[in-house]
Motif scaffolding. Structure first.
Motif, PDB file in Angstrom:
ATOM      1  N   TYR A  17       1.111  -0.921   0.665  1.00  0.00           N
ATOM      2  CA  TYR A  17      -0.219  -0.054  -0.424  1.00  0.00           C
ATOM      3  C   TYR A  17       0.883   1.197  -0.173  1.00  0.00           C
ATOM      4  O   TYR A  17       1.218   2.378  -0.969  1.00  0.00           O
ATOM      5  CB  TYR A  17      -1.379   0.475   1.082  1.00  0.00           C
ATOM      6  CG  TYR A  17      -2.244   1.593   1.208  1.00  0.00           C
ATOM      7  CD1 TYR A  17      -3.197   1.152   0.222  1.00  0.00           C
ATOM      8  CD2 TYR A  17      -1.804   2.030   2.499  1.00  0.00           C
ATOM      9  CE1 TYR A  17      -3.988   2.828   0.105  1.00  0.00           C
ATOM     10  CE2 TYR A  17      -2.716   3.203   2.005  1.00  0.00           C
ATOM     11  CZ  TYR A  17      -4.270   3.089   1.539  1.00  0.00           C
ATOM     12  OH  TYR A  17      -4.361   4.015   1.324  1.00  0.00           O
ATOM     13  N   LYS A  18       1.804   1.601   0.640  1.00  0.00           N
ATOM     14  CA  LYS A  18       2.661   2.560   1.339  1.00  0.00           C
ATOM     15  C   LYS A  18       3.443   2.876  -0.317  1.00  0.00           C
ATOM     16  O   LYS A  18       3.515   3.764  -0.876  1.00  0.00           O
ATOM     17  CB  LYS A  18       3.997   2.405   2.007  1.00  0.00           C
ATOM     18  CG  LYS A  18       3.528   2.392   3.290  1.00  0.00           C
ATOM     19  CD  LYS A  18       2.637   3.510   3.417  1.00  0.00           C
ATOM     20  CE  LYS A  18       2.715   3.016   5.044  1.00  0.00           C
ATOM     21  NZ  LYS A  18       1.040   2.819   5.582  1.00  0.00           N
ATOM     22  N   LEU A  19       3.797   1.580  -1.395  1.00  0.00           N
ATOM     23  CA  LEU A  19       4.462   1.792  -2.342  1.00  0.00           C
ATOM     24  C   LEU A  19       3.881   2.198  -3.713  1.00  0.00           C
ATOM     25  O   LEU A  19       3.501   3.322  -4.670  1.00  0.00           O
ATOM     26  CB  LEU A  19       4.846   0.199  -3.064  1.00  0.00           C
ATOM     27  CG  LEU A  19       6.535  -0.031  -2.180  1.00  0.00           C
ATOM     28  CD1 LEU A  19       6.447  -1.436  -2.511  1.00  0.00           C
ATOM     29  CD2 LEU A  19       7.215   0.534  -2.401  1.00  0.00           C
ATOM     30  N   PRO A  24       3.235   6.610  -7.496  1.00  0.00           N
ATOM     31  CA  PRO A  24       2.956   7.489  -8.552  1.00  0.00           C
ATOM     32  C   PRO A  24       3.624   9.160  -8.441  1.00  0.00           C
ATOM     33  O   PRO A  24       4.020   9.540  -9.259  1.00  0.00           O
ATOM     34  CB  PRO A  24       1.824   7.107  -8.516  1.00  0.00           C
ATOM     35  CG  PRO A  24       1.569   6.138  -7.094  1.00  0.00           C
ATOM     36  CD  PRO A  24       2.427   5.837  -6.819  1.00  0.00           C
ATOM     37  N   PHE A  25       3.373   9.287  -6.375  1.00  0.00           N
ATOM     38  CA  PHE A  25       3.456  11.003  -6.100  1.00  0.00           C
ATOM     39  C   PHE A  25       5.184  11.076  -6.934  1.00  0.00           C
ATOM     40  O   PHE A  25       5.851  12.007  -7.333  1.00  0.00           O
ATOM     41  CB  PHE A  25       3.500  10.921  -4.577  1.00  0.00           C
ATOM     42  CG  PHE A  25       3.783  12.280  -4.448  1.00  0.00           C
ATOM     43  CD1 PHE A  25       2.208  13.607  -4.883  1.00  0.00           C
ATOM     44  CD2 PHE A  25       5.239  12.119  -3.421  1.00  0.00           C
ATOM     45  CE1 PHE A  25       3.199  14.384  -3.746  1.00  0.00           C
ATOM     46  CE2 PHE A  25       6.120  13.527  -3.190  1.00  0.00           C
ATOM     47  CZ  PHE A  25       4.489  14.915  -3.387  1.00  0.00           C
ATOM     48  N   GLY A  28       5.749  10.930 -10.536  1.00  0.00           N
ATOM     49  CA  GLY A  28       5.083  12.355 -11.144  1.00  0.00           C
ATOM     50  C   GLY A  28       5.831  13.279 -10.918  1.00  0.00           C
ATOM     51  O   GLY A  28       6.356  14.457 -11.562  1.00  0.00           O
ATOM     52  N   HIS A  29       6.001  13.332  -9.241  1.00  0.00           N
ATOM     53  CA  HIS A  29       7.128  14.498  -9.183  1.00  0.00           C
ATOM     54  C   HIS A  29       8.266  14.858  -9.959  1.00  0.00           C
ATOM     55  O   HIS A  29       8.491  16.294  -9.933  1.00  0.00           O
ATOM     56  CB  HIS A  29       7.185  14.715  -7.830  1.00  0.00           C
ATOM     57  CG  HIS A  29       8.527  15.926  -7.210  1.00  0.00           C
ATOM     58  ND1 HIS A  29       7.547  17.660  -7.427  1.00  0.00           N
ATOM     59  CD2 HIS A  29       9.719  15.755  -6.960  1.00  0.00           C
ATOM     60  CE1 HIS A  29       8.893  17.910  -6.777  1.00  0.00           C
ATOM     61  NE2 HIS A  29      10.294  16.890  -6.651  1.00  0.00           N
ATOM     62  N   ALA A  30       8.909  13.349 -10.403  1.00  0.00           N
ATOM     63  CA  ALA A  30      10.491  14.035 -11.154  1.00  0.00           C
ATOM     64  C   ALA A  30       9.726  14.474 -12.339  1.00  0.00           C
ATOM     65  O   ALA A  30      10.131  15.089 -13.041  1.00  0.00           O
ATOM     66  CB  ALA A  30      10.650  12.393 -11.200  1.00  0.00           C
ATOM     67  N   VAL A 104       5.028   4.461 -14.125  1.00  0.00           N
ATOM     68  CA  VAL A 104       4.965   4.614 -12.912  1.00  0.00           C
ATOM     69  C   VAL A 104       4.026   5.806 -12.438  1.00  0.00           C
ATOM     70  O   VAL A 104       2.902   5.770 -11.502  1.00  0.00           O
ATOM     71  CB  VAL A 104       5.938   4.414 -11.763  1.00  0.00           C
ATOM     72  CG1 VAL A 104       5.641   4.702 -10.699  1.00  0.00           C
ATOM     73  CG2 VAL A 104       6.426   3.148 -12.515  1.00  0.00           C
ATOM     74  N   ALA A 105       4.079   6.936 -12.855  1.00  0.00           N
ATOM     75  CA  ALA A 105       3.585   7.910 -12.405  1.00  0.00           C
ATOM     76  C   ALA A 105       2.327   7.947 -12.962  1.00  0.00           C
ATOM     77  O   ALA A 105       0.788   8.633 -12.262  1.00  0.00           O
ATOM     78  CB  ALA A 105       4.106   9.636 -13.344  1.00  0.00           C
ATOM     79  N   GLY A 106       1.989   7.479 -14.166  1.00  0.00           N
ATOM     80  CA  GLY A 106       0.677   6.957 -14.400  1.00  0.00           C
ATOM     81  C   GLY A 106      -0.801   6.441 -14.174  1.00  0.00           C
ATOM     82  O   GLY A 106      -1.614   6.132 -14.864  1.00  0.00           O
TER      83      GLY A 106
END
Length: 166
Positions: A17-19, A24-25, A28-30, A104-106
Motif C-alpha cells: 500500500y505504501k509503495l 506515482p507521487f 510524477g514529481h520527478a 509509474v506516474a500514470g
C-alpha cells in the motif's frame, strides 16, 4: 499480564500500500516538476528504526541504540491476530527496480508491476518469496489485503481501472 514485546511487525499489505501511494507521487514529481524523463532507479528500504539505516547519523539518533527487529507477518482476516510468516526478523531490507517514469506516474499496470518487484524483493530479506498481493504481470489481488487497507486499495484500483474483470 501482557507478554514482553521482542519485535515489531508489519503486514505485507502495508508494504504494498505504501509503495502504491509513494511511487506515482514521486515519479510524477520527478517528471512534472523536475522535467525528468525516461528511466529511473527506484530504491526502497524497510527499516526497524531510522537509526538502522546506513545513512543515519548516530549523533542525531543517539536514543535509538537498541531498536527492535521487524518481522513481516500476515494477519488473520476478521480477528486481526498476527500469523507469523517471516522466517527471520530483520533490521534493514533493501530493494531496487528500474522503471519508466511515465508508466509509474500514470497509475498504469506498470505501477503495479514495479510495486510487486520492489515489495517482493523487500520481503526476501524476511524469508518470504512474494507478497501474493500483486502478480508480476500487474494483476492486483485486493482480497489478499487486510481489513485495514483492502477497501482503500480496491477503491484506488477502481479509480484507475486496475481491477480485473470478474
Amino acid at each position: 499480564m501482557r507478554p514482553e514485546v521482542d519485535l515489531q511487525f508489519v503486514e505485507p499489505g502495508e508494504v504494498v500500500y505504501k509503495l502504491l501511494c509513494a511511487l506515482p507521487f514521486l515519479a510524477g514529481h520527478a517528471r512534472d516538476r523536475t522535467a525528468a524523463s525516461g528511466t529511473a532507479v527506484v530504491k526502497t528500504v524497510l527499516v526497524n528504526d531510522i537509526a538502522s539505516h546506513p545513512d543515519a547519523s548516530m549523533h542525531t539518533v543517539a536514543e535509538y541504540r537498541d531498536p527492535l527487529p521487524v518481522a513481516v507477518d500476515h494477519l488473520y482476516h476478521g480477528t486481526g491476530r498476527r500469523l507469523p510468516t517471516s522466517t527471520q526478523p530483520c533490521e534493514y531490507a533493501y530493494s531496487e527496480a528500474t522503471v519508466l517514469l511515465d508508466d509509474v506516474a500514470g497509475h498504469d499496470r506498470e505501477l503495479l508491476q514495479a510495486a510487486a518487484v520492489l515489495a517482493d524483493e523487500l520481503l526476501h530479506a524476511y524469508g518470504i518469496p512474494q507478497t501474493g498481493l500483486i502478480a508480476t504481470d500487474g494483476q492486483l489481488r485486493t482480497d489478499g489485503f487486510t481489513d485495514r487497507n483492502r477497501g482503500a486499495v480496491a477503491e484506488w484500483a477502481r479509480q484507475h481501472n486496475l481491477l480485473e474483470a470478474t
